[in-house]
Design a protein around this motif. Sequence first.
Motif, PDB file in Angstrom:
ATOM      1  N   LEU A 123      24.025  -1.357  -8.707  1.00 31.27           N
ATOM      2  CA  LEU A 123      23.323  -1.711  -7.476  1.00 31.27           C
ATOM      3  C   LEU A 123      22.078  -0.849  -7.306  1.00 31.27           C
ATOM      4  N   LEU A 124      21.141  -1.401  -6.544  1.00 29.49           N
ATOM      5  CA  LEU A 124      19.929  -0.686  -6.166  1.00 29.49           C
ATOM      6  C   LEU A 124      19.537  -1.153  -4.768  1.00 29.49           C
ATOM      7  N   TYR A 125      19.666  -0.236  -3.781  1.00 37.67           N
ATOM      8  CA  TYR A 125      19.273  -0.498  -2.401  1.00 37.67           C
ATOM      9  C   TYR A 125      18.041   0.358  -2.113  1.00 37.67           C
ATOM     10  N   ASP A 126      16.967  -0.296  -1.693  1.00 36.55           N
ATOM     11  CA  ASP A 126      15.694   0.398  -1.513  1.00 36.55           C
ATOM     12  C   ASP A 126      15.110   0.027  -0.153  1.00 36.55           C
ATOM     13  N   ALA A 127      14.598   1.006   0.585  1.00 28.89           N
ATOM     14  CA  ALA A 127      13.998   0.763   1.893  1.00 28.89           C
ATOM     15  C   ALA A 127      12.725   1.581   2.033  1.00 28.89           C
ATOM     16  N   LYS A 128      11.750   1.011   2.783  1.00 25.12           N
ATOM     17  CA  LYS A 128      10.468   1.685   2.947  1.00 25.12           C
ATOM     18  C   LYS A 128       9.888   1.330   4.312  1.00 25.12           C
ATOM     19  N   LEU A 129       9.397   2.338   5.025  1.00 22.09           N
ATOM     20  CA  LEU A 129       8.754   2.165   6.322  1.00 22.09           C
ATOM     21  C   LEU A 129       7.348   2.743   6.252  1.00 22.09           C
ATOM     22  N   THR A 130       6.351   1.909   6.592  1.00 24.13           N
ATOM     23  CA  THR A 130       4.957   2.318   6.554  1.00 24.13           C
ATOM     24  C   THR A 130       4.415   2.415   7.968  1.00 24.13           C
ATOM     25  N   LEU A 131       3.858   3.588   8.303  1.00 23.82           N
ATOM     26  CA  LEU A 131       3.248   3.837   9.611  1.00 23.82           C
ATOM     27  C   LEU A 131       1.792   4.194   9.371  1.00 23.82           C
ATOM     28  N   ALA A 132       0.885   3.314   9.760  1.00 21.59           N
ATOM     29  CA  ALA A 132      -0.536   3.499   9.462  1.00 21.59           C
ATOM     30  C   ALA A 132      -1.318   3.733  10.739  1.00 21.59           C
ATOM     31  N   GLY A 133      -2.235   4.691  10.693  1.00 22.34           N
ATOM     32  CA  GLY A 133      -3.166   4.910  11.787  1.00 22.34           C
ATOM     33  C   GLY A 133      -4.514   4.319  11.443  1.00 22.34           C
ATOM     34  N   ASN A 134      -5.566   4.852  12.025  1.00 26.63           N
ATOM     35  CA  ASN A 134      -6.901   4.395  11.649  1.00 26.63           C
ATOM     36  C   ASN A 134      -7.317   5.045  10.332  1.00 26.63           C
ATOM     37  N   LYS A 135      -8.549   4.799   9.915  1.00 22.03           N
ATOM     38  CA  LYS A 135      -8.997   5.295   8.618  1.00 22.03           C
ATOM     39  C   LYS A 135      -8.997   6.813   8.547  1.00 22.03           C
ATOM     40  N   LYS A 136      -9.280   7.467   9.660  1.00 22.91           N
ATOM     41  CA  LYS A 136      -9.305   8.929   9.657  1.00 22.91           C
ATOM     42  C   LYS A 136      -7.909   9.529   9.714  1.00 22.91           C
ATOM     43  N   ALA A 137      -6.979   8.829  10.369  1.00 23.49           N
ATOM     44  CA  ALA A 137      -5.621   9.369  10.517  1.00 23.49           C
ATOM     45  C   ALA A 137      -4.781   9.182   9.266  1.00 23.49           C
ATOM     46  N   GLY A 138      -5.054   8.139   8.467  1.00 18.87           N
ATOM     47  CA  GLY A 138      -4.273   7.888   7.265  1.00 18.87           C
ATOM     48  C   GLY A 138      -2.985   7.138   7.579  1.00 18.87           C
ATOM     49  N   ARG A 139      -2.044   7.209   6.653  1.00 14.74           N
ATOM     50  CA  ARG A 139      -0.774   6.495   6.831  1.00 14.74           C
ATOM     51  C   ARG A 139       0.376   7.319   6.251  1.00 14.74           C
ATOM     52  N   ILE A 140       1.568   7.036   6.775  1.00 10.86           N
ATOM     53  CA  ILE A 140       2.798   7.703   6.338  1.00 10.86           C
ATOM     54  C   ILE A 140       3.747   6.646   5.801  1.00 10.86           C
ATOM     55  N   VAL A 141       4.339   6.931   4.649  1.00 11.64           N
ATOM     56  CA  VAL A 141       5.310   6.025   4.036  1.00 11.64           C
ATOM     57  C   VAL A 141       6.624   6.790   3.881  1.00 11.64           C
ATOM     58  N   LEU A 142       7.650   6.323   4.567  1.00 12.82           N
ATOM     59  CA  LEU A 142       8.985   6.899   4.465  1.00 12.82           C
ATOM     60  C   LEU A 142       9.830   5.996   3.571  1.00 12.82           C
TER      61      LEU A 142
END
Length: 704
Positions: A460-479
Amino acid sequence: MANKLKYLLILLICAFAETGFAQVVGNPRFPGQTPNDPVYSRDTSKYRRTKSGDSQNIDSIRKREEGRKDSIVFTSKFIKVTSERLLMDSIQLFPLDTGLVNFENYSPLNQPRNPKISLGYTGVSQRDLLFNPRKTIGFDEGLHALDAYMLNPQDINYFNARAPYTLLSLFSSLGGSVEQLFKVVHTQNVKPNWNVGLMMNFNGSRGYYSTNGILRQNVSGFNFGLFTWYHSVNKRYNLLANVLFNNLKAPETGSILKDTIFNSSGSSFNKTGEPVRLPSSFTNWKSTGIYVKQFYYIGHIDSLNNGKAGNKNVLPTQRVAHTFYFNQRKYNYLQNGLDTYGAFPDYYFSAGRSRDSLNVLHLQNEFSYSFYLRPKSAKLIRNELKLDVGLIHDFYNMSQFVSDTLINEFGQKQLKPSRVQNETFQNITLKARLGYRFSDRINLDADIRQIVQGRNFGDLLYDAKLTLAGNKKAGRIVLGAYLQSSSPGLVYTNWISNHYIFNNNFNNQKTTNASFNYINDALQVDLKAEYFLITDYLYFAAQPGGIDATPRQYGSSVNLLKVSLGKNLQWRKLHFDNYVVYQKTDKADLLRTPEVYTFSSLYYGTTLFDVLHSQFGVSVRYNTPYTAPSYAVGLGQFYNGPDITFTSYPIATLFFKATLQRTNLFIQYDYVNQGLFSNGFYTVNRYPQMDKTLKFGVAWTFYN
């Protein structure tokens, strides 16, 4: 000036092309002119028929006509590229990348963010320097030493363009044949909605040691691929297909005899003549595959960026897809001559001749259905729900052969192939993917794959991803997080060859991962932290002081923390690119990977002679000392052998790279600091790595 530079470039390519092709032993792309495109020929209809009195004007008319240029000059702007991954949820096309970023790092062994250790040069057995576990489930042969040089269906890019596109690339060492690679890519549109292309890769590298013999250190690698992308005029139906062939031959010499090659007292007068433990021993991988993926959009079709020409993304509301994959893989190991210097632990069938072969036939069918629910907005995608469900059926036939002494009908002994294993089996995998986009800045994805029937039941392979993006200056976070349980490879459990026989019953290796990734394109920052928990870790090891590599399983848990940081700095025309990785594990003697790895590149960008857009500088890579792995000849596995730790020093490279119209080129002095801190270095026990070498590369692009 530009024309003079082009002529010099042609002479340089001609001087080295013959040597590059001589090393090959038997063993990006673009689109065409449609009926609606202009015809590039003289249009005589605009000129009236000349009379005898007009004869004095013929020469001037001809001169103007011959000197006239086409009104349209094709460039990379006419080329669009995509991939199967980008076509998964919609039709997305992106411009072709023709820049100089990472151009000089052509070898898969020396990628700044994914370095590898090897037996010495491009084309031979390798593995990752950093800890990067495989995220796959199902049947696995367990043989991956040449994976970096294989061409797979997922590696293919697909194109749409308004002119034929050809890319010719040559990479070579100056004054020798230490490394020689030649690549060809061509593609064109048969129709506006149908693209075809081909690609070829040649590797004729000979290495640094024992290059006087034909079979000793010489690599012969060849990849060939045909690919096509077709979509209906209304873009509801899409077809991706490719036919791929790989033929990789890599020497397995057991290393040179002289273990003190870098000591002043044990240095070599002529390294090309250094004797090796196995002068006629090599591995040969062959793979032939046919891949066809079809998908059809049902119901209403949305679109994004409809007002921008050439950038229209087609967004389906429903999709059905089918994938067919046929692949025949052959892993061969050949040995001629006695093992005089003890490279093998033992032999079971023949002391002086090995013809080990593993043949795998793989037939795969995948069916899937996708549903998309989104508001009717032409500008942004928000509150979008997508669900993919599918079923994968894999059929395998596996057989293994050795060369054995058999008695024929006349009572005489003969060496013939003997089949020692033959098995037919199948796997059925259920997959599902759920995604929800709250807005253009918040996106959640979950991917589930599990084998519900067959030989590898329970994988088995269970995979999850959450993307939180701000504006161009703030960048983004990927959990991210994933849970994986994968069956042991065939080489760990059931293996029969001339020098190794294994019969084990191991548990599935289980990996739990959690990750945090911060990306800021404006600040050019990429920070990632990963935690790995591995249970029932599988590896190869030998008895203390021995070379009898055998598969083993570590019953307890292994913990590893991996933190990487990429940061690029720029001041005017001066650039400073950096990448640093820190790894900490409680089982460093088991994983055998360095604690710190760094890559830095300092370069200056400018334009020379008003035509040559160039960069010149120095790059340095370094890793802290670690216990070096050993390599099992004939098995294709890196294993934990003697506890040897080599001193580690920085490796520096001076480079100059430039773009001249449609041509990218570089020249670099690799390992320029050899002799400053040490005379050489090792990454694998007994296998000396490269010497300082002057290299060059050319990538020539044609759009017609």
